[in-house]
Scaffold this active site. Sequence first.
Site, mmCIF file in Angstrom:
data_model
loop_
_atom_site.group_PDB
_atom_site.id
_atom_site.type_symbol
_atom_site.label_atom_id
_atom_site.label_comp_id
_atom_site.label_asym_id
_atom_site.label_seq_id
_atom_site.Cartn_x
_atom_site.Cartn_y
_atom_site.Cartn_z
ATOM 1 N N ASP A 181 0.869 -1.166 0.000
ATOM 2 C CA ASP A 181 0.000 0.000 0.000
ATOM 3 C C ASP A 181 0.913 1.226 0.000
ATOM 4 O O ASP A 181 2.087 1.135 0.374
ATOM 5 C CB ASP A 181 -0.891 -0.026 1.243
ATOM 6 C CG ASP A 181 -1.759 1.206 1.376
ATOM 7 O OD1 ASP A 181 -2.396 1.588 0.376
ATOM 8 O OD2 ASP A 181 -1.777 1.794 2.475
ATOM 9 N N ASP A 209 -0.049 5.034 0.950
ATOM 10 C CA ASP A 209 -0.213 6.071 1.970
ATOM 11 C C ASP A 209 -0.053 5.510 3.375
ATOM 12 O O ASP A 209 -0.717 4.535 3.749
ATOM 13 C CB ASP A 209 -1.585 6.730 1.822
ATOM 14 C CG ASP A 209 -1.784 7.338 0.446
ATOM 15 O OD1 ASP A 209 -0.789 7.528 -0.269
ATOM 16 O OD2 ASP A 209 -2.943 7.621 0.084
#
Length: 288
Positions: free
Chosen positions: A9, A11
């Site tokens: 991922d 962020d």
Amino acid sequence: MTRAAAFFDLDKTVIAKSSTLAFGRPFFQGGLINRRAVLKGAYAQFVFSLAGADADQMERMRRQITAMTTGWDVAVVHEIVRETLHEIVDPLIYDEAADVIEAHRAAGRAVVIVSSSGAEMVEPIGEMLGVDRVVATRMVTRDGQYTGEIEFYAYGENKATAMRDLAAEQGWDLADCFAYSDSVTDLPMLEAVGHPTAVNPDRGLRKAAAERGWPVLEFTRPVTLRSRSAAARTPVVTGTAMGVGAAVAGIAWYARRRALRTPAGGVVAAVALPAPVPPIGRRRPRGA
């Protein structure tokens, strides 16, 4: 051909902020949004940095962003992102995340960014990091402008579906793959692989990781890529990568070491990077 991959991922896992919200000021300076939107984005960034974003907040953010971007010129967005990328995103990259990425490369795995942010932001970030693939949200464009419709939303179960499709295409066994995320909304992504790890987890993911016995890492040191001297660093798996099995052990050791050192407490399909290859099954929009 690599036999496995590490999925990250973006962020609060690889970078310290929301990649979408981080570009609020450049978009304002480029005339795409007004001052009110900048202030709302700054507040959203503050909330996101404290607690992450749950499913309801992500849905509100999705609606706001798609409404706001309707009619934007695609070429202008790409130009702004590329011109401000190093200034905006480079200082946000977690040093620890860069170490883990290097470790997977040393072990011979492909590195894939999987993000709900828009491809307009995620693809250039992926190029900057030197990853192999990017999965991100894809918005519909017509006549060089965004229509406000979403073609593919890289969120929740959609992330896991894209990972399975990419693994089938590349011949990766997901049981041998790794995944890293900070959010409980990414449980499908983490559950899709044999080696999931929670990074800077929100409350929901921390609980789920504890129940499943997953490693938990805390990344706390944002740095610039320029400050990382490749010559001065020893790869994390050096001295350990004696074949595939030993390389896997090296990554697991690194995860446990990080966990012990720090106590636990938005738009496109897959594309090859850094070469400018269009997304799979879709031509890159004019001006990209």
